[in-house]
Design a protein around this motif. Structure first.
Motif, mmCIF file in Angstrom:
data_model
loop_
_atom_site.group_PDB
_atom_site.id
_atom_site.type_symbol
_atom_site.label_atom_id
_atom_site.label_comp_id
_atom_site.label_asym_id
_atom_site.label_seq_id
_atom_site.Cartn_x
_atom_site.Cartn_y
_atom_site.Cartn_z
ATOM 1 N N ASN A 167 -1.252 13.052 -29.932
ATOM 2 C CA ASN A 167 -2.090 14.241 -29.890
ATOM 3 C C ASN A 167 -2.825 14.523 -31.196
ATOM 4 O OD1 ASN A 167 -2.996 16.756 -28.814
ATOM 5 N ND2 ASN A 167 -1.402 17.777 -29.986
ATOM 6 N N TRP A 168 -2.185 14.183 -32.335
ATOM 7 C CA TRP A 168 -2.682 14.734 -33.600
ATOM 8 C C TRP A 168 -3.742 13.885 -34.247
ATOM 9 C CZ3 TRP A 168 -1.327 19.565 -33.949
ATOM 10 C CH2 TRP A 168 -0.203 19.962 -33.214
ATOM 11 N N TYR A 189 -5.671 10.910 -30.313
ATOM 12 C CA TYR A 189 -6.342 11.627 -29.228
ATOM 13 C C TYR A 189 -7.570 12.338 -29.788
ATOM 14 C CZ TYR A 189 -6.807 14.178 -24.820
ATOM 15 O OH TYR A 189 -7.264 14.669 -23.622
ATOM 16 N N ALA A 190 -7.409 12.894 -30.997
ATOM 17 C CA ALA A 190 -8.540 13.546 -31.660
ATOM 18 C C ALA A 190 -9.597 12.511 -32.027
ATOM 19 C CB ALA A 190 -8.060 14.286 -32.904
ATOM 20 N N ALA A 219 -10.202 9.854 -30.309
ATOM 21 C CA ALA A 219 -10.878 9.552 -29.047
ATOM 22 C C ALA A 219 -11.900 10.643 -28.729
ATOM 23 C CB ALA A 219 -9.853 9.434 -27.922
ATOM 24 N N ASP A 220 -11.524 11.887 -28.984
ATOM 25 C CA ASP A 220 -12.473 12.987 -28.786
ATOM 26 C C ASP A 220 -13.699 12.802 -29.665
ATOM 27 O OD1 ASP A 220 -10.931 14.207 -26.927
ATOM 28 O OD2 ASP A 220 -10.295 15.906 -28.175
ATOM 29 N N ARG A 244 -2.198 11.366 -22.983
ATOM 30 C CA ARG A 244 -1.892 12.099 -24.210
ATOM 31 C C ARG A 244 -0.384 12.288 -24.362
ATOM 32 N NH1 ARG A 244 -3.015 18.163 -26.196
ATOM 33 N NH2 ARG A 244 -2.592 18.695 -24.025
ATOM 34 N N VAL A 245 0.126 11.928 -25.528
ATOM 35 C CA VAL A 245 1.546 12.152 -25.841
ATOM 36 C C VAL A 245 1.602 12.891 -27.174
ATOM 37 C CG1 VAL A 245 2.596 10.238 -24.572
ATOM 38 C CG2 VAL A 245 1.598 9.804 -26.808
ATOM 39 N N PRO A 246 2.666 13.666 -27.423
ATOM 40 C CA PRO A 246 2.691 14.416 -28.673
ATOM 41 C C PRO A 246 2.644 13.499 -29.901
ATOM 42 C CG PRO A 246 4.761 14.698 -27.465
ATOM 43 C CD PRO A 246 3.809 14.015 -26.555
ATOM 44 N N CYS A 247 3.338 12.384 -29.826
ATOM 45 C CA CYS A 247 3.431 11.501 -30.989
ATOM 46 C C CYS A 247 3.583 10.088 -30.451
ATOM 47 C CB CYS A 247 4.661 11.904 -31.805
ATOM 48 S SG CYS A 247 5.103 10.758 -33.117
ATOM 49 N N ASP A 307 1.031 9.271 -42.108
ATOM 50 C CA ASP A 307 0.280 10.444 -41.666
ATOM 51 C C ASP A 307 0.821 11.073 -40.394
ATOM 52 O OD1 ASP A 307 -1.390 10.297 -43.755
ATOM 53 O OD2 ASP A 307 -3.121 9.483 -42.673
ATOM 54 N N HIS A 353 2.198 13.307 -37.767
ATOM 55 C CA HIS A 353 2.383 14.759 -37.774
ATOM 56 C C HIS A 353 3.866 15.125 -37.853
ATOM 57 C CE1 HIS A 353 1.053 18.832 -36.879
ATOM 58 N NE2 HIS A 353 2.044 18.935 -36.023
ATOM 59 N N TYR A 354 4.679 14.248 -37.337
ATOM 60 C CA TYR A 354 6.125 14.485 -37.367
ATOM 61 C C TYR A 354 6.796 13.560 -38.369
ATOM 62 C CZ TYR A 354 4.750 16.632 -32.971
ATOM 63 O OH TYR A 354 4.119 17.385 -32.012
ATOM 64 N N MET A 355 6.049 13.165 -39.362
ATOM 65 C CA MET A 355 6.515 12.392 -40.513
ATOM 66 C C MET A 355 6.889 10.949 -40.220
ATOM 67 S SD MET A 355 8.552 15.221 -42.701
ATOM 68 C CE MET A 355 9.790 15.372 -41.481
ATOM 69 N N ARG A 397 -7.886 19.994 -26.815
ATOM 70 C CA ARG A 397 -7.876 20.469 -28.195
ATOM 71 C C ARG A 397 -8.898 21.582 -28.395
ATOM 72 N NH1 ARG A 397 -5.749 17.103 -31.954
ATOM 73 N NH2 ARG A 397 -7.411 17.694 -33.363
ATOM 74 N N GLU A 436 -15.250 14.892 -23.636
ATOM 75 C CA GLU A 436 -15.127 13.981 -24.775
ATOM 76 C C GLU A 436 -14.679 12.590 -24.353
ATOM 77 O OE1 GLU A 436 -14.369 17.074 -24.812
ATOM 78 O OE2 GLU A 436 -14.727 18.009 -26.754
ATOM 79 N N GLN A 437 -13.813 12.523 -23.333
ATOM 80 C CA GLN A 437 -13.270 11.214 -22.995
ATOM 81 C C GLN A 437 -13.849 10.656 -21.699
ATOM 82 O OE1 GLN A 437 -8.999 11.375 -23.500
ATOM 83 N NE2 GLN A 437 -9.212 12.014 -25.632
ATOM 84 N N HIS A 496 3.672 17.966 -44.868
ATOM 85 C CA HIS A 496 2.535 17.055 -44.812
ATOM 86 C C HIS A 496 2.007 16.935 -46.233
ATOM 87 C CE1 HIS A 496 -1.366 15.305 -43.996
ATOM 88 N NE2 HIS A 496 -0.952 15.020 -42.777
ATOM 89 N N TYR A 523 13.770 16.981 -38.093
ATOM 90 C CA TYR A 523 13.845 18.407 -38.425
ATOM 91 C C TYR A 523 15.262 18.970 -38.335
ATOM 92 C CZ TYR A 523 8.944 17.635 -37.806
ATOM 93 O OH TYR A 523 7.686 17.128 -37.921
ATOM 94 N N CYS A 583 8.437 16.484 -31.126
ATOM 95 C CA CYS A 583 7.838 15.163 -31.345
ATOM 96 C C CYS A 583 8.280 14.163 -30.290
ATOM 97 C CB CYS A 583 8.199 14.627 -32.723
ATOM 98 S SG CYS A 583 9.934 14.231 -32.946
ATOM 99 N N PHE A 588 6.286 17.238 -21.756
ATOM 100 C CA PHE A 588 5.939 15.813 -21.768
ATOM 101 C C PHE A 588 7.165 15.026 -21.321
ATOM 102 C CE2 PHE A 588 2.962 17.643 -24.815
ATOM 103 C CZ PHE A 588 1.761 17.025 -24.484
#
Ligand SMILES: Cc1cc2nc3c(=O)[nH]c(=O)nc-3n(C[C@H](O)[C@H](O)[C@H](O)COP(=O)(O)OP(=O)(O)OC[C@H]3O[C@@H](n4cnc5c(N)ncnc54)[C@H](O)[C@@H]3O)c2cc1C
Ligand code: SF4
Ligand code: SF4
Ligand code: FES
Lengths: 171, 664
Positions: A43-44, A47-48, A50-51, A68-71, A100, A102-104, B72, B99-100, B526, B600, B632, B649
């Motif tokens: 997603n982070w 996917y962005a 691709a957008d 789309r998957v979160p990570c 990079d 998002h979830y390290m 998004r 977008e896609q 981050h 986490y 995640c 998900f």
């Protein structure tokens, strides 16, 4: 070797499957086949990305279907096996660049996990070219489109994948 | 079965130009569960939103698919619409057909079937959606700062000024940290304690700040908004509320041989002591190892002399428990151990000192009352050698650090100029690998040392420092620019030792489930976008604990951490992301795999009583704390039993998407 043994030997099964496939393929002309490609995008970043490819009107083939998957680390190897079972010709997994996520750490797991899965798939006959992990950041719209074009091209050159396909799923 | 409504947006011509939107809506009608489908020019407009809301009510929809721009962009918008119309917001899925799809494909021949396929996929997923509730958790409007150096002090002041309660836990008897040990500070050369002491006093007097000095964090439990922390207040043997800070006890104490830590062991102090004159609080502590009373049961002179009977040899450590909404870690740094650097003779000669020892020597309140002296014979040195990067940028990880300590180039230039100001006849040589001066007015500062003060900078390294019979130190180095060996007979050698995080951070990181890098510096959530937040929600960082930095940078970061804390404490309730992991107790075998991959620390275990084929048994079962889980999904993939799943998900949802994408 008994008849049943012959019928159920791996070679025999394979031959029958191949025959079924060939029979199917024979019915259609070469041009009609379009590959089926699944692209898992985190997603982070990807996917962005691709957008952004869309924002920039950078085109890539319609056979690429994004999920789309979160990570990238959310992608269970089972999802990929399932995709091949359901007739995918290629699966690509996109995530944030190393460091990079998002979830390290998600993409580090992805990297190692997929290295194993892809070589296992290769061993089972799903060639390495049909599977791919790519890091695409949210700013890399052009890279996303280029990667997808390249991947689709590769899959076209490899042709239809039948190794793990469950032909009962075919429609 | 769901009752699904599908809403296809034209986005003006953005979508409609390359996708036959009416055909998409038409195709939707034959999808499983779909009871209503339509298209509209702008779904995100007020009319479009009303269309969705009204249809939800009219057709009794239990789920909605919007075929529109990227989630998004407008997922949040459409979720709100659903919420207002009485539908759980997590029953909305978006098919990204702009977008896609429409923006990547050039004509309707390709765009329409692709859009239909995306729509079908979203319908397949939403069929399996379940209503999710955003949890709420309370926020305790109090912050804890661990470490009372300039980082902790500034963070505390900024939070307290914003109107929130703050507690500072400081390990040593006084706040102030390293900055209180410095003489003057680069690049302005203002006196360190002149700018620090007013801040320390402000902390002590601030109505919103409570100070726990000579204290340490014992345990931490809970999560963002609701931490429970146990603090050990070590026995001072002096009652803080009674002591007036007159200092008589310290002048009378007959045990004067204890190592003075504040002066880096360059001189001694009494057994009852405050680390320095401006200590906050100005209340002494008794060092029981040095105290005659504690060793032999005799003496008791301080107690006899204390006019207000503040001294209590029977005092015990006390554990207090407090609740906090946010925690800031600001435990700072120390210099690395110089013993392994035998070639520089640090152990052999008292005239080889660390940079921090030199700060104390230069400081008017230090062991030499500010006179530049050799510690061996109290002679004023004539030749001084500074060696840079001792243990910094060092490949040998048994004694040094791979990173640049960042502050040393600047403080060495500072120290050289301070010395030249008072003792113009001292010759100063600096051996360096590189001089790094990125910072406001930094390079000018360094050039002043070279050009105006004539400090001799030599590019090269020192191989050996050998103490000579006459008490001097023979420094054996190379000048890399002139390609020659340099030998200097120095009176004093100063080692710019590498900075390292206070070793306590390892213990704290375990308590707070923070991640630390190979060098024990704290990792940010981050590295670019969330530089003061730790990965654990509700925990922030400030100062050198995150990486080497100087005072201005530390103060800026302290402000940043403070505003993050204030932003958190300003909320009455925290909404928690409902797309979190959940383990199925029927499948979980308590193997701990998920706990190991969770970045986490969101997963813990409980013992559950179960009935297995009629037999009672207790089983260890994973439990996800929704306030900590960020969703995640790492655990859900790692789980060998298939017990862990991610709401929103889930395995079934993603599998359904895979199936639909392919079987059409
Ligand atoms: C020789 C030298 C000269 C320098 N000169 C300059 C200069 O001229 N200009 C400049 O800008 N910067 C200078 N610096 C850098 C400056 O000292 C630091 O930037 C600054 O002190 C960082 O502050 P801090 O609060 O992060 O850490 P610290 O000052 O180390 O404070 C951390 C505090 O946390 C406490 N603590 C540690 N562990 C615990 C625990 N477990 N529980 C509770 N409390 C704990 C410590 O006792 C300490 O009080 C110099 C540094 C050195 C070494
Ligand atoms: S989803 Fe991620 S954050 Fe949540 S419990 Fe699993 S590993 Fe931890
Ligand atoms: S990995 Fe799976 S089985 Fe193991 S503890 Fe976690 S949820 Fe339970
Ligand atoms: S969030 Fe992109 S790979 Fe983890």
């Amino acid at each position: 070797m008994s008849v049943t043994e012959k019928m159920t030997s791996p070679e025999a099964v394979l031959e029958r499957e191949n025959l079924a496939y060939l029979g199917d393929a024979k019915g259609k002309s070469e041009g009609e086949w379009t590959p089926k490609i699944v692209a898992f995008c985190c997603n982070w970043c990807s996917y962005a990305g691709a957008d952004l490819a869309g924002n920039n009107r950078a085109s890539y083939p319609a056979e690429i279907k994004i999920i789309r998957v979160p990570c990238s680390g959310r992608v269970n190897p089972l999802f990929i096996l399932r995709a091949f079972q359901k007739g995918a010709d290629g699966v690509i997994l996109c995530g944030c660049h190393p460091g990079d996520c998002h979830y390290m750490t998600g993409n580090y797991y992805t990297r190692r996990r997929m290295a194993l899965l892809f070589s296992m798939l290769d061993y089972l006959g799903v060639e390495k070219g049909r599977t791919r992990v790519e890091w695409v950041s949210a700013s890399e719209g052009a890279k996303f489109a280029a990667t997808m074009n390249e991947f689709a091209e590769k899959i076209r050159s490899l042709g239809r994948n039948v190794r793990l396909e469950d032909i009962r799923c075919r429609n | 079965m769901q009752r699904i409504g599908v809403f296809v947006c034209h986005c003006g011509s953005n979508i409609a130009a390359t996708v036959d939107v009416a055909a998409v809506a038409e195709a939707a009608k034959s999808q499983p569960g779909v009871v209503f489908a339509t298209d509209y020019t702008y779904m995100c407009s007020e009319n479009g939103q009303n269309l969705i809301a009204d249809s939800i009510k009219e057709y009794g929809l239990t789920a909605v698919v919007v075929c529109s721009c990227s989630p998004r962009m407008h997922e949040a918008t459409f979720r709100k619409v659903a919420d207002k119309a009485g539908l759980n917001p997590y029953m909305v899925e978006i098919a990204n057909i702009r977008e896609q799809c429409s923006w990547v494909h050039k004509d309707t021949e390709i765009g329409t079937p692709k859009a239909i396929s995306l729509m079908k996929t979203a319908v397949a997923k939403v069929n399996l959606n379940t209503p999710l509730q955003e949890g709420e958790s309370k926020v305790t409007k109090r912050a804890l700062i661990i470490g009372g150096g300039i980082a902790g002090i500034q963070t505390a002041l900024d939070i307290a000024d914003a109107g929130y309660k703050v507690d500072i836990v400081e390990k040593t008897p006084s706040i102030g940290g390293r900055m209180s040990q410095l003489d003057k500070t680069f690049p302005t050369l203002d006196c360190s304690s002149c700018i620090l002491t007013p801040k320390m006093t402000e902390v002590a007097q601030h109505e919103n700040i409570t100070l726990y000095t000579y204290s340490e964090v014992e345990s931490v439990s809970g999560y963002v908004g609701d931490f429970t922390v146990e603090i050990r207040r070590k026995a001072r043997y002096v009652h803080e509320d009674i002591c007036t800070g007159c200092g008589l006890c310290m002048t009378k104490c007959p045990s004067k041989k204890a190592k003075n830590e504040f002066n880096r062991g360059l001189n001694t102090r009494t057994a009852i002591y405050t680390p320095f004159a401006q200590a906050i609080p100005n209340v002494p502590v008794i060092d029981t190892e040095a105290c005659i009373h504690f060793r032999t049961g005799k003496c008791g002179i301080c107690a006899k002399n204390c006019a207000v009977q503040a001294i209590d040899y029977e005092q015990k450590d006390e554990i207090i428990t407090e609740k906090y909404g946010a925690i800031v870690v600001a435990t700072g740094f120390d210099l690395i151990d110089l013993k392994p650097f035998g070639e520089y003779a640090y152990n052999l000669s008292p005239d080889v000192v660390s940079s921090l020892e030199l700060e104390r020597i230069l400081n008017a309140a230090g062991p030499t009352s500010g006179h530049l002296q050799r510690m061996s014979d109290h002679r004023q040195p004539k030749e001084m050698v500074f060696i840079q990067c001792v243990g910094s940028r060092c490949e040998d990880d048994r004694r040094g650090k791979p990173y640049c300590s960042k502050i040393c180039c600047m403080y060495t230039a500072k120290q050289a100029m301070l010395i030249k100001d008072h003792y113009p006849d001292v010759n100063i040589h600096v051996f360096y690998i590189d001089v790094r001066t990125p910072g406001k007015a930094f390079d000018e500062f360094y050039r002043r040392a070279v050009e105006d003060y004539g400090v001799d900078y030599i590019k090269g390294q020192v191989g050996k420092v050998t103490p000579q019979a006459d008490g001097t130190l023979l420094v054996h180095g190379v000048d890399m620019l002139d390609q020659k060996v340099v030998e200097i007979n120095a009176d004093m050698v100063v080692l710019a030792a590498a900075v390292e995080p206070n070793p306590d951070i390892r213990k704290l990181a375990t308590m707070l489930t923070l991640s630390i890098d190979n060098n024990n510096f704290l990792n940010e959530a981050h590295p670019k976008l969330r530089p003061v937040e730790a990965a654990t929600a509700g925990v922030f960082m400030s100062g050198v604990v995150q990486g080497p930095r100087d005072i201005p940078e530390t103060v800026a970061q302290a402000g940043a951490a403070a505003i993050k804390v204030v932003g958190l404490l300003a909320k009455d309730k925290l909404k928690t992301n409902p797309c979190v992991a959940q383990s199925d107790e029927l499948y979980c075998n308590g193997c701990s795999v998920c706990q190991n991959v969770c970045p986490y620390g969101a997963i813990s275990y409980t013992e559950k009583e179960v009935r297995d084929h009629g037999v009672r048994d207790t089983r260890r079962i994973a439990q996800v704390n929704p306030a900590l889980c960020k969703g995640c999904g790492a655990c859900s993939v790692a789980c060998p039993s298939g017990a862990m799943n991610l709401k929103g998900f889930s395995n079934r949802q993603i599998m359904a998407e895979v199936d639909t994408v392919l079987c059409q």
